[in-house]
Motif scaffolding. Structure first.
Motif, PDB file in Angstrom:
ATOM      1  N   ARG A   7       0.832  -1.208   0.000  1.00  0.00           N
ATOM      2  CA  ARG A   7       0.000   0.000   0.000  1.00  0.00           C
ATOM      3  C   ARG A   7       0.866   1.257   0.000  1.00  0.00           C
ATOM      4  NH1 ARG A   7      -3.608  -2.250   3.270  1.00  0.00           N
ATOM      5  NH2 ARG A   7      -2.507  -1.524   5.104  1.00  0.00           N
ATOM      6  N   GLN A   8       1.937   1.231   0.796  1.00  0.00           N
ATOM      7  CA  GLN A   8       2.852   2.380   0.856  1.00  0.00           C
ATOM      8  C   GLN A   8       3.527   2.593  -0.501  1.00  0.00           C
ATOM      9  OE1 GLN A   8       3.215   4.711   3.047  1.00  0.00           O
ATOM     10  NE2 GLN A   8       4.867   5.724   1.969  1.00  0.00           N
ATOM     11  N   GLN A   9       3.949   1.522  -1.133  1.00  0.00           N
ATOM     12  CA  GLN A   9       4.580   1.620  -2.458  1.00  0.00           C
ATOM     13  C   GLN A   9       3.583   2.170  -3.476  1.00  0.00           C
ATOM     14  OE1 GLN A   9       5.800  -2.110  -4.231  1.00  0.00           O
ATOM     15  NE2 GLN A   9       7.579  -1.111  -5.162  1.00  0.00           N
ATOM     16  N   ALA A  10       2.334   1.723  -3.398  1.00  0.00           N
ATOM     17  CA  ALA A  10       1.293   2.221  -4.299  1.00  0.00           C
ATOM     18  C   ALA A  10       1.058   3.713  -4.073  1.00  0.00           C
ATOM     19  CB  ALA A  10      -0.004   1.431  -4.094  1.00  0.00           C
ATOM     20  N   ARG A  11       1.011   4.129  -2.800  1.00  0.00           N
ATOM     21  CA  ARG A  11       0.831   5.562  -2.480  1.00  0.00           C
ATOM     22  C   ARG A  11       1.964   6.401  -3.066  1.00  0.00           C
ATOM     23  NH1 ARG A  11       0.302   4.067   2.718  1.00  0.00           N
ATOM     24  NH2 ARG A  11      -1.791   3.462   3.207  1.00  0.00           N
ATOM     25  N   GLN A  12       3.178   5.904  -2.944  1.00  0.00           N
ATOM     26  CA  GLN A  12       4.335   6.630  -3.468  1.00  0.00           C
ATOM     27  C   GLN A  12       4.273   6.750  -4.992  1.00  0.00           C
ATOM     28  OE1 GLN A  12       7.581   4.388  -1.799  1.00  0.00           O
ATOM     29  NE2 GLN A  12       7.579   5.568   0.104  1.00  0.00           N
ATOM     30  N   LEU A  13       3.869   5.673  -5.661  1.00  0.00           N
ATOM     31  CA  LEU A  13       3.746   5.702  -7.118  1.00  0.00           C
ATOM     32  C   LEU A  13       2.677   6.696  -7.550  1.00  0.00           C
ATOM     33  CD1 LEU A  13       4.375   4.577  -9.970  1.00  0.00           C
ATOM     34  CD2 LEU A  13       2.580   2.890  -9.545  1.00  0.00           C
ATOM     35  N   VAL A  14       1.528   6.653  -6.896  1.00  0.00           N
ATOM     36  CA  VAL A  14       0.426   7.548  -7.250  1.00  0.00           C
ATOM     37  C   VAL A  14       0.824   9.000  -6.976  1.00  0.00           C
ATOM     38  CG1 VAL A  14      -1.950   8.205  -6.715  1.00  0.00           C
ATOM     39  CG2 VAL A  14      -1.357   5.790  -7.004  1.00  0.00           C
ATOM     40  N   ALA A  15       1.486   9.250  -5.866  1.00  0.00           N
ATOM     41  CA  ALA A  15       1.911  10.616  -5.536  1.00  0.00           C
ATOM     42  C   ALA A  15       2.922  11.140  -6.556  1.00  0.00           C
ATOM     43  CB  ALA A  15       2.501  10.656  -4.133  1.00  0.00           C
ATOM     44  N   ALA A  16       3.867  10.314  -6.948  1.00  0.00           N
ATOM     45  CA  ALA A  16       4.863  10.732  -7.942  1.00  0.00           C
ATOM     46  C   ALA A  16       4.196  10.997  -9.301  1.00  0.00           C
ATOM     47  CB  ALA A  16       5.950   9.667  -8.085  1.00  0.00           C
ATOM     48  N   TYR A  17       3.267  10.136  -9.674  1.00  0.00           N
ATOM     49  CA  TYR A  17       2.532  10.321 -10.925  1.00  0.00           C
ATOM     50  C   TYR A  17       1.738  11.622 -10.886  1.00  0.00           C
ATOM     51  CZ  TYR A  17      -0.991   9.541 -14.538  1.00  0.00           C
ATOM     52  OH  TYR A  17      -1.816   9.680 -15.630  1.00  0.00           O
ATOM     53  N   HIS A  18       1.024  11.855  -9.785  1.00  0.00           N
ATOM     54  CA  HIS A  18       0.213  13.057  -9.641  1.00  0.00           C
ATOM     55  C   HIS A  18       1.093  14.301  -9.770  1.00  0.00           C
ATOM     56  CE1 HIS A  18      -3.162  15.196  -7.157  1.00  0.00           C
ATOM     57  NE2 HIS A  18      -2.998  15.722  -8.343  1.00  0.00           N
ATOM     58  N   GLU A  19       2.214  14.298  -9.094  1.00  0.00           N
ATOM     59  CA  GLU A  19       3.122  15.446  -9.139  1.00  0.00           C
ATOM     60  C   GLU A  19       3.653  15.694 -10.555  1.00  0.00           C
ATOM     61  OE1 GLU A  19       7.237  17.050  -7.048  1.00  0.00           O
ATOM     62  OE2 GLU A  19       6.319  15.199  -6.325  1.00  0.00           O
ATOM     63  N   ALA A  20       4.065  14.636 -11.234  1.00  0.00           N
ATOM     64  CA  ALA A  20       4.614  14.781 -12.585  1.00  0.00           C
ATOM     65  C   ALA A  20       3.551  15.278 -13.571  1.00  0.00           C
ATOM     66  CB  ALA A  20       5.192  13.450 -13.066  1.00  0.00           C
ATOM     67  N   GLU A  21       2.357  14.721 -13.484  1.00  0.00           N
ATOM     68  CA  GLU A  21       1.287  15.131 -14.400  1.00  0.00           C
ATOM     69  C   GLU A  21       0.818  16.550 -14.093  1.00  0.00           C
ATOM     70  OE1 GLU A  21       0.141  13.363 -17.122  1.00  0.00           O
ATOM     71  OE2 GLU A  21       1.839  12.067 -16.645  1.00  0.00           O
ATOM     72  N   VAL A  69      -6.056   3.015  -3.584  1.00  0.00           N
ATOM     73  CA  VAL A  69      -4.759   3.481  -4.072  1.00  0.00           C
ATOM     74  C   VAL A  69      -4.019   2.385  -4.841  1.00  0.00           C
ATOM     75  CG1 VAL A  69      -3.440   2.952  -1.973  1.00  0.00           C
ATOM     76  CG2 VAL A  69      -2.731   4.837  -3.450  1.00  0.00           C
ATOM     77  N   GLU A  70      -4.214   1.140  -4.465  1.00  0.00           N
ATOM     78  CA  GLU A  70      -3.547   0.051  -5.171  1.00  0.00           C
ATOM     79  C   GLU A  70      -4.109  -0.134  -6.577  1.00  0.00           C
ATOM     80  OE1 GLU A  70      -4.420  -2.257  -1.823  1.00  0.00           O
ATOM     81  OE2 GLU A  70      -2.307  -2.584  -1.306  1.00  0.00           O
ATOM     82  N   VAL A  71      -5.393   0.093  -6.736  1.00  0.00           N
ATOM     83  CA  VAL A  71      -6.007   0.024  -8.068  1.00  0.00           C
ATOM     84  C   VAL A  71      -5.494   1.177  -8.929  1.00  0.00           C
ATOM     85  CG1 VAL A  71      -8.182   0.180  -9.339  1.00  0.00           C
ATOM     86  CG2 VAL A  71      -8.047  -1.210  -7.262  1.00  0.00           C
ATOM     87  N   ALA A  72      -5.430   2.375  -8.360  1.00  0.00           N
ATOM     88  CA  ALA A  72      -4.906   3.532  -9.096  1.00  0.00           C
ATOM     89  C   ALA A  72      -3.465   3.270  -9.535  1.00  0.00           C
ATOM     90  CB  ALA A  72      -4.994   4.792  -8.249  1.00  0.00           C
ATOM     91  N   ALA A  73      -2.657   2.708  -8.654  1.00  0.00           N
ATOM     92  CA  ALA A  73      -1.262   2.408  -8.990  1.00  0.00           C
ATOM     93  C   ALA A  73      -1.185   1.398 -10.131  1.00  0.00           C
ATOM     94  CB  ALA A  73      -0.525   1.887  -7.762  1.00  0.00           C
ATOM     95  N   ARG A  74      -2.057   0.399 -10.106  1.00  0.00           N
ATOM     96  CA  ARG A  74      -2.063  -0.594 -11.178  1.00  0.00           C
ATOM     97  C   ARG A  74      -2.449   0.051 -12.511  1.00  0.00           C
ATOM     98  NH1 ARG A  74      -5.522  -4.346  -9.359  1.00  0.00           N
ATOM     99  NH2 ARG A  74      -7.246  -3.685 -10.658  1.00  0.00           N
ATOM    100  N   TYR A  75      -3.443   0.947 -12.499  1.00  0.00           N
ATOM    101  CA  TYR A  75      -3.826   1.666 -13.715  1.00  0.00           C
ATOM    102  C   TYR A  75      -2.659   2.489 -14.241  1.00  0.00           C
ATOM    103  CZ  TYR A  75      -8.827   0.682 -12.992  1.00  0.00           C
ATOM    104  OH  TYR A  75     -10.049   0.082 -12.828  1.00  0.00           O
ATOM    105  N   ILE A  76      -1.955   3.151 -13.346  1.00  0.00           N
ATOM    106  CA  ILE A  76      -0.820   3.984 -13.756  1.00  0.00           C
ATOM    107  C   ILE A  76       0.261   3.130 -14.395  1.00  0.00           C
ATOM    108  CG2 ILE A  76       1.088   5.381 -12.855  1.00  0.00           C
ATOM    109  CD1 ILE A  76      -1.014   6.475 -10.782  1.00  0.00           C
ATOM    110  N   ARG A  77       0.526   1.968 -13.820  1.00  0.00           N
ATOM    111  CA  ARG A  77       1.565   1.082 -14.357  1.00  0.00           C
ATOM    112  C   ARG A  77       1.159   0.437 -15.676  1.00  0.00           C
ATOM    113  NH1 ARG A  77       2.193  -0.499  -8.850  1.00  0.00           N
ATOM    114  NH2 ARG A  77       0.691  -2.162  -9.191  1.00  0.00           N
ATOM    115  N   GLU A  78      -0.107   0.059 -15.813  1.00  0.00           N
ATOM    116  CA  GLU A  78      -0.508  -0.813 -16.913  1.00  0.00           C
ATOM    117  C   GLU A  78      -1.260  -0.126 -18.050  1.00  0.00           C
ATOM    118  OE1 GLU A  78      -2.683  -3.970 -15.067  1.00  0.00           O
ATOM    119  OE2 GLU A  78      -0.947  -4.636 -13.900  1.00  0.00           O
ATOM    120  N   ASP A  79      -2.011   0.915 -17.757  1.00  0.00           N
ATOM    121  CA  ASP A  79      -2.847   1.523 -18.793  1.00  0.00           C
ATOM    122  C   ASP A  79      -2.049   2.540 -19.603  1.00  0.00           C
ATOM    123  OD1 ASP A  79      -4.977   0.010 -18.040  1.00  0.00           O
ATOM    124  OD2 ASP A  79      -6.055   1.616 -17.027  1.00  0.00           O
ATOM    125  N   PRO A  80      -2.515   2.806 -20.829  1.00  0.00           N
ATOM    126  CA  PRO A  80      -1.833   3.819 -21.635  1.00  0.00           C
ATOM    127  C   PRO A  80      -1.934   5.194 -20.968  1.00  0.00           C
ATOM    128  CG  PRO A  80      -3.827   3.038 -22.733  1.00  0.00           C
ATOM    129  CD  PRO A  80      -3.655   2.224 -21.493  1.00  0.00           C
TER     130      PRO A  80
END
Length: 93
Positions: A7-21, A69-80
């Motif tokens: 969950r923590q790893q997923a939060r970090q991925l989502v936060a980094a994605y949000h910041e970059a976008e 958050v884990e679903v969001a992280a999976r979408y970020i990793r896998e979806d276009p």
């Protein structure tokens, strides 16, 4: 990996994605401000850019913060990649 660590790893991925976008969206606004200052955009066009930014940033926020958050992280990793700027554009009727 423990559930808590995942969950923590997923939060970090989502936060980094949000910041970059979000930085990309701000860059659109910065470019428009430069054009406005140079006289290439009128106040109404600048307002449209700001409105599009607001809509796009809200869509991005919802994508990153609503739901699991884990679903969001999976979408970020896998979806276009999603063009958030385009998502914020007004649709002509």
């Amino acid at each position: 990996m423990s559930e808590k660590a995942a969950r923590q790893q997923a939060r970090q991925l989502v936060a980094a994605y949000h910041e970059a976008e979000l930085a990309e969206l701000v860059a659109h606004v910065a470019g428009a401000i430069d054009q406005f200052r140079d006289g290439d955009l009128d106040p109404f066009d600048m307002d449209r850019v700001l409105f599009q930014y607001s809509r796009a940033a809200k869509e991005l926020w919802k994508y990153c913060n609503l739901g699991n958050v884990e679903v969001a992280a999976r979408y970020i990793r896998e979806d276009p990649a999603i063009d958030w700027w385009e998502r914020g554009a007004l649709r002509e009727r």
